[in-house]
Design an enzyme around this catalytic site. Structure first.
Site, PDB file in Angstrom:
ATOM      1  N   LYS A  17       0.816  -1.216   0.000  1.00 34.22           N
ATOM      2  CA  LYS A  17       0.000   0.000   0.000  1.00 34.22           C
ATOM      3  C   LYS A  17       0.850   1.267   0.000  1.00 34.22           C
ATOM      4  O   LYS A  17       0.617   2.185  -0.765  1.00 34.22           O
ATOM      5  CB  LYS A  17      -0.910   0.067   1.249  1.00 34.22           C
ATOM      6  CG  LYS A  17      -1.896  -1.067   1.380  1.00 34.22           C
ATOM      7  CD  LYS A  17      -2.825  -0.851   2.571  1.00 34.22           C
ATOM      8  CE  LYS A  17      -2.145  -0.860   3.932  1.00 34.22           C
ATOM      9  NZ  LYS A  17      -1.594  -2.166   4.343  1.00 34.22           N
ATOM     10  N   ARG A  92      -9.406   1.081   8.752  1.00 31.87           N
ATOM     11  CA  ARG A  92      -9.108  -0.312   9.085  1.00 31.87           C
ATOM     12  C   ARG A  92     -10.236  -0.978   9.859  1.00 31.87           C
ATOM     13  O   ARG A  92     -10.151  -2.178  10.106  1.00 31.87           O
ATOM     14  CB  ARG A  92      -7.860  -0.358   9.959  1.00 31.87           C
ATOM     15  CG  ARG A  92      -6.543  -0.569   9.200  1.00 31.87           C
ATOM     16  CD  ARG A  92      -5.445  -0.471  10.237  1.00 31.87           C
ATOM     17  NE  ARG A  92      -4.216  -1.132   9.923  1.00 31.87           N
ATOM     18  CZ  ARG A  92      -3.137  -0.547   9.413  1.00 31.87           C
ATOM     19  NH1 ARG A  92      -3.178   0.719   9.063  1.00 31.87           N
ATOM     20  NH2 ARG A  92      -2.026  -1.233   9.253  1.00 31.87           N
ATOM     21  N   ARG A 126      11.486  -5.975   5.270  1.00 30.92           N
ATOM     22  CA  ARG A 126      11.337  -4.537   5.007  1.00 30.92           C
ATOM     23  C   ARG A 126      12.308  -3.731   5.868  1.00 30.92           C
ATOM     24  O   ARG A 126      12.522  -4.027   7.031  1.00 30.92           O
ATOM     25  CB  ARG A 126       9.899  -4.142   5.322  1.00 30.92           C
ATOM     26  CG  ARG A 126       9.635  -2.670   5.255  1.00 30.92           C
ATOM     27  CD  ARG A 126       8.176  -2.380   5.040  1.00 30.92           C
ATOM     28  NE  ARG A 126       7.303  -2.863   6.093  1.00 30.92           N
ATOM     29  CZ  ARG A 126       5.967  -2.804   5.998  1.00 30.92           C
ATOM     30  NH1 ARG A 126       5.387  -2.324   4.929  1.00 30.92           N
ATOM     31  NH2 ARG A 126       5.229  -3.247   6.994  1.00 30.92           N
ATOM     32  N   ARG A 158      11.107  -1.739  11.381  1.00 28.44           N
ATOM     33  CA  ARG A 158       9.983  -1.400  12.255  1.00 28.44           C
ATOM     34  C   ARG A 158       9.856  -2.445  13.361  1.00 28.44           C
ATOM     35  O   ARG A 158       9.996  -3.638  13.115  1.00 28.44           O
ATOM     36  CB  ARG A 158       8.678  -1.374  11.445  1.00 28.44           C
ATOM     37  CG  ARG A 158       8.478  -0.104  10.667  1.00 28.44           C
ATOM     38  CD  ARG A 158       7.302  -0.185   9.730  1.00 28.44           C
ATOM     39  NE  ARG A 158       6.066  -0.685  10.329  1.00 28.44           N
ATOM     40  CZ  ARG A 158       4.880  -0.659   9.705  1.00 28.44           C
ATOM     41  NH1 ARG A 158       4.787  -0.144   8.487  1.00 28.44           N
ATOM     42  NH2 ARG A 158       3.809  -1.127  10.294  1.00 28.44           N
ATOM     43  N   ARG A 169      -0.981  -8.790  13.271  1.00 24.39           N
ATOM     44  CA  ARG A 169      -1.528  -7.762  12.379  1.00 24.39           C
ATOM     45  C   ARG A 169      -2.421  -8.390  11.306  1.00 24.39           C
ATOM     46  O   ARG A 169      -3.449  -7.826  10.928  1.00 24.39           O
ATOM     47  CB  ARG A 169      -0.388  -6.946  11.770  1.00 24.39           C
ATOM     48  CG  ARG A 169       0.282  -6.045  12.841  1.00 24.39           C
ATOM     49  CD  ARG A 169       1.687  -5.612  12.463  1.00 24.39           C
ATOM     50  NE  ARG A 169       1.725  -4.801  11.271  1.00 24.39           N
ATOM     51  CZ  ARG A 169       2.796  -4.655  10.496  1.00 24.39           C
ATOM     52  NH1 ARG A 169       3.931  -5.282  10.782  1.00 24.39           N
ATOM     53  NH2 ARG A 169       2.740  -3.885   9.441  1.00 24.39           N
TER      54      ARG A 169
HETATM   55  P1  AMP Z   1       0.944   0.692   9.042  1.00 24.81           P
HETATM   56  O1  AMP Z   1       2.167   1.488   8.801  1.00 24.81           O
HETATM   57  O2  AMP Z   1      -0.223   1.113   8.177  1.00 24.81           O
HETATM   58  O3  AMP Z   1       1.191  -0.790   8.975  1.00 24.81           O
HETATM   59  O4  AMP Z   1       0.466   1.018  10.542  1.00 24.81           O
HETATM   60  C1  AMP Z   1       1.318   0.678  11.637  1.00 24.81           C
HETATM   61  C2  AMP Z   1       0.507   0.518  12.904  1.00 24.81           C
HETATM   62  O5  AMP Z   1      -0.122   1.756  13.225  1.00 24.81           O
HETATM   63  C3  AMP Z   1      -0.633  -0.478  12.817  1.00 24.81           C
HETATM   64  O6  AMP Z   1      -0.211  -1.812  13.043  1.00 24.81           O
HETATM   65  C4  AMP Z   1      -1.560   0.038  13.911  1.00 24.81           C
HETATM   66  O7  AMP Z   1      -1.075  -0.286  15.204  1.00 24.81           O
HETATM   67  C5  AMP Z   1      -1.421   1.534  13.753  1.00 24.81           C
HETATM   68  N1  AMP Z   1      -2.414   2.043  12.779  1.00 24.81           N
HETATM   69  C6  AMP Z   1      -2.167   2.612  11.562  1.00 24.81           C
HETATM   70  N2  AMP Z   1      -3.296   2.964  10.954  1.00 24.81           N
HETATM   71  C7  AMP Z   1      -4.313   2.605  11.787  1.00 24.81           C
HETATM   72  C8  AMP Z   1      -5.722   2.672  11.720  1.00 24.81           C
HETATM   73  N3  AMP Z   1      -6.350   3.180  10.640  1.00 24.81           N
HETATM   74  N4  AMP Z   1      -6.429   2.206  12.785  1.00 24.81           N
HETATM   75  C9  AMP Z   1      -5.821   1.709  13.881  1.00 24.81           C
HETATM   76  N5  AMP Z   1      -4.498   1.580  14.001  1.00 24.81           N
HETATM   77  C10 AMP Z   1      -3.737   2.028  12.969  1.00 24.81           C
END
Ligand code: AMP
Length: 210
Positions: A17, A92, A126, A158, A169
């Protein structure tokens, strides 16, 4: 504001994404809004939001809806998002989707599909640059190991890109985010795109359906 384009990139962690949203931003000039990036920046800055979000993120869980929805609505209100926006990692959950739909029009949802068998290798390999550039040890390595090609900064992994966190996740994705895809399917605006392959190939598939 009424004419601005609203796109959502939805998909499991590691489906690409962020990579695709950056390309779309470059090509279309729409704002790339990643709640994950915004939350990581808040954690790094040690803000109150960051302190509240960190535990959920480190555990591979979701940050509470109210926090993320506020963050997103703020980002949507910036001038950068006036012509259009690409959401990456939001919504999400169903309550997030409902709050979004109450605030703006969404034109299209790109459902980036990658078999779960490929996700773990993608995510655990990553590597991130503090400036936001993303690498993969095998699929898109930097020229010098551990160093960002563009900024020369040291790359990091990360804290939630470990095998056990990836599994947590993925199960959140299945339980919370699948229903979001179904919600937009019922509105007839979801396009499924095969996310397997070189990022440029995947981008061509997305461009073809926009
Ligand atoms: P990402 O970089 O999109 O994988 O987001 C990293 C982490 O941030 C996720 O695993 C969640 O803990 C938190 N996070 C990001 N976006 C959301 C969202 N829309 N709702 C809830 N938690 C989020």
């Amino acid at each position: 504001m009424g004419d601005r384009k609203g796109l959502i990139l939805i998909g499991a962690p590691g489906s690409g994404k962020g990579t695709q949203a950056k390309k779309l931003q470059e090509q279309l000039g729409y704002a790339h809004i990643s709640t994950g990036d915004l939350l990581r920046a808040a954690v790094a800055a040690g803000s109150e939001l960051g302190l509240r979000a960190k535990g959920f993120m480190d555990a591979g869980g979701l940050v509470p809806d109210a926090l993320v929805i506020d963050l997103l609505l703020e980002a949507l209100a910036t001038p950068a998002a006036a012509a259009g926006f690409i959401l990456d990692g939001f919504p999400r959950t169903l309550p997030q989707a409902e709050a979004l739909d109450a605030a703006v029009r969404i034109d299209k949802v790109i459902d980036l599909q990658v078999p779960f068998g490929l996700i773990e290798e993608r995510v655990t390999g990553r590597r991130m640059s503090p400036s936001g550039h993303v690498y993969h040890v095998k699929y898109s390595p930097p020229k010098v190991e551990g160093i960002c090609d563009i900024t020369g900064e040291a790359l990091y992994q990360r804290s939630d890109d470990t095998p056990d966190k990836v599994r947590a996740r993925l199960s959140k994705f299945e339980a919370e985010t699948r229903p979001v895809i179904a919600r937009y399917q019922s509105k007839g605006i979801v396009v499924a795109v095969d996310g397997v392959g070189d990022p440029d190939e995947v981008y061509a598939r997305i461009a073809a359906v926009l």
